[in-house]
Scaffold this active site. Sequence first.
Site, PDB file in Angstrom:
ATOM      1  N   ARG A 125       0.618  -1.204   0.024  1.00 25.44           N
ATOM      2  CA  ARG A 125      -0.036   0.246   0.254  1.00 25.44           C
ATOM      3  C   ARG A 125       0.644   1.392   0.192  1.00 25.44           C
ATOM      4  NH1 ARG A 125      -3.886  -2.441   3.265  1.00 25.44           N
ATOM      5  NH2 ARG A 125      -5.367  -3.730   1.981  1.00 25.44           N
ATOM      6  N   LYS A 147       3.345  11.536 -11.833  1.00 29.15           N
ATOM      7  CA  LYS A 147       2.004  10.059 -12.263  1.00 29.15           C
ATOM      8  C   LYS A 147       3.052   8.975 -12.673  1.00 29.15           C
ATOM      9  CE  LYS A 147      -0.044  13.575 -15.399  1.00 29.15           C
ATOM     10  NZ  LYS A 147      -0.290  13.642 -16.755  1.00 29.15           N
ATOM     11  N   GLU A 189       9.706  17.283 -25.402  1.00 32.07           N
ATOM     12  CA  GLU A 189       9.002  17.233 -24.024  1.00 32.07           C
ATOM     13  C   GLU A 189       9.723  18.733 -23.780  1.00 32.07           C
ATOM     14  OE1 GLU A 189       6.845  15.986 -22.439  1.00 32.07           O
ATOM     15  OE2 GLU A 189       7.106  13.923 -23.640  1.00 32.07           O
ATOM     16  N   LYS A 230       7.373  22.841 -14.667  1.00 37.77           N
ATOM     17  CA  LYS A 230       6.561  21.896 -14.299  1.00 37.77           C
ATOM     18  C   LYS A 230       6.061  21.732 -12.927  1.00 37.77           C
ATOM     19  CE  LYS A 230       5.558  17.068 -14.385  1.00 37.77           C
ATOM     20  NZ  LYS A 230       5.788  15.213 -15.205  1.00 37.77           N
ATOM     21  N   GLU A 240      -4.303  16.686 -11.997  1.00 36.83           N
ATOM     22  CA  GLU A 240      -4.391  17.478 -13.052  1.00 36.83           C
ATOM     23  C   GLU A 240      -6.235  17.560 -13.494  1.00 36.83           C
ATOM     24  OE1 GLU A 240      -2.476  15.370 -16.542  1.00 36.83           O
ATOM     25  OE2 GLU A 240      -4.119  15.430 -17.659  1.00 36.83           O
ATOM     26  N   ARG A 244      -2.574  21.724 -15.274  1.00 37.17           N
ATOM     27  CA  ARG A 244      -1.927  20.419 -15.663  1.00 37.17           C
ATOM     28  C   ARG A 244      -1.735  19.418 -16.702  1.00 37.17           C
ATOM     29  NH1 ARG A 244       0.923  15.901 -11.054  1.00 37.17           N
ATOM     30  NH2 ARG A 244       2.948  14.757 -12.715  1.00 37.17           N
ATOM     31  N   ASN A 248      -0.094  18.476 -21.410  1.00 32.22           N
ATOM     32  CA  ASN A 248      -0.359  16.805 -22.408  1.00 32.22           C
ATOM     33  C   ASN A 248      -0.942  17.346 -23.623  1.00 32.22           C
ATOM     34  OD1 ASN A 248      -0.550  14.807 -20.015  1.00 32.22           O
ATOM     35  ND2 ASN A 248      -2.149  15.795 -19.405  1.00 32.22           N
ATOM     36  N   HIS A 251       0.161  15.142 -26.840  1.00 28.02           N
ATOM     37  CA  HIS A 251       0.018  14.099 -25.677  1.00 28.02           C
ATOM     38  C   HIS A 251      -1.355  13.401 -26.241  1.00 28.02           C
ATOM     39  CE1 HIS A 251       3.567  15.440 -23.943  1.00 28.02           C
ATOM     40  NE2 HIS A 251       3.236  14.117 -23.411  1.00 28.02           N
ATOM     41  N   HIS A 255       0.010  10.024 -28.149  1.00 31.68           N
ATOM     42  CA  HIS A 255       0.171   8.931 -26.898  1.00 31.68           C
ATOM     43  C   HIS A 255      -0.887   7.172 -28.454  1.00 31.68           C
ATOM     44  CE1 HIS A 255      -0.049  10.232 -22.624  1.00 31.68           C
ATOM     45  NE2 HIS A 255       1.052   9.977 -22.871  1.00 31.68           N
ATOM     46  N   HIS A 269       8.429   7.874 -27.030  1.00 33.21           N
ATOM     47  CA  HIS A 269       7.306   8.651 -26.433  1.00 33.21           C
ATOM     48  C   HIS A 269       7.824  10.177 -27.206  1.00 33.21           C
ATOM     49  CE1 HIS A 269       4.879  10.595 -24.282  1.00 33.21           C
ATOM     50  NE2 HIS A 269       5.569  10.724 -23.363  1.00 33.21           N
TER      51      HIS A 269
HETATM   52  N1  GLY Z   1       3.708  14.680 -18.380  1.00 36.60           N
HETATM   53  C1  GLY Z   1       2.680  15.034 -18.191  1.00 36.60           C
HETATM   54  C2  GLY Z   1       2.548  15.411 -16.932  1.00 36.60           C
HETATM   55  O1  GLY Z   1       3.432  14.895 -16.109  1.00 36.60           O
HETATM   56  O2  GLY Z   1       1.708  15.730 -15.630  1.00 36.60           O
END
Ligand code: GLY
Length: 372
Positions: A125, A147, A189, A230, A240, A244, A248, A251, A255, A269
Amino acid sequence: MDAEPRIVSLELGARSYDIVIGGGLLARSGELIVHSLGKAQCAIVTDVNVAGFHLDALLDGLGDACPRRGVITLRPGEATKSFAELATLCQGLLELGIERGDLVIAFGGGVVGDIAGFAASILRRGVRCVQIPASLLAQVDSSVGGKTGINTPQGKNLIGSFTQPRLVLADSDVLKTLPERQFRAGYAEIVKYGLLGDVEFFSWLEKSWRDIFSGGPARAQAIEKCCRAKAAIVAEDERETGRRALLNLGHTFGHALEAYAGYSDRLLHGEAIAIGMALAFEFSNELGLCGGPDAGRAIAHLKAAGLPTEIGQIPGGAPDVDELLALIAQDKKVQAGVAAFILVRGIGEAFIERGVDMEKLQDFLVRKASGK
Ligand code: GLY
């Protein structure tokens, strides 16, 4: 003698942590971990490439900060972020006797950081995790912000958690052994931070990207700048629910392209994100949201840095647009069946759009997939 490291703090109350950026950090890893977290047993999760170059340096640097150590070495590549590999990793950590008070050290690129961070978040946990990112992409983005996750055939990172690391050590020396293609993909990025919210930074990148690639002083400056951007966004919107999502940019398209390419070396990526950002600018331009000169300038810079910007550049043929749309519909930002897109009004002016006309999108993607 390495210059003093740059330190960026991510402020999240009791869960705040430092991102330490600089050369020679592997050699100081034990001291830095003890300073932030005290002594602890640890398991290092890494991949065969990073282990081959840098594991001995990390083990030396940890010294007696982590007395009982185990190492789990994963296969490199996005395909490792699967349920099967997660199960094997969790069992491996349990077999090493990793307990709640111990540490999981994620030592690798984005793949290792994501799966090891996720394993740490669910093991007993929740076990503490230190991220030691070994790729440019991981240093400027994925190791920061909590994330974690794995992929499924339905889409990228659809299983995971928001679980912050306790410390991030971004050692710039480790990047010296990064293959050029991986470095270039990570650069996408970096460009993202300029494109989404900082036109001045983008202009600086247009002048400084060669210095970043060659390892000059601009490299550490760029890494710090991205981590600061960031950290500020994550401190404001950790889960998010709003801003946030701007991180993306590129993305939603990217993705889907990665899933289409089977999470393979066909498309890294960062390469998918470069194509995704070019598509976001072109689509925004078609919708009359963003002027042509800004879209052209964004795409020209990605191209100058050697990044792909068109769907047709993915080796192995153009994807089926219905398949792409189905993958886009599975994006994590979907709400009530409606996908959210990060679109732009110009360079540095990204915004979240939930009302995209799907017919226009389909028409756009059909043209892009056929190279028009
Ligand atoms: N890579 C996008 C984020 O961490 O929100």
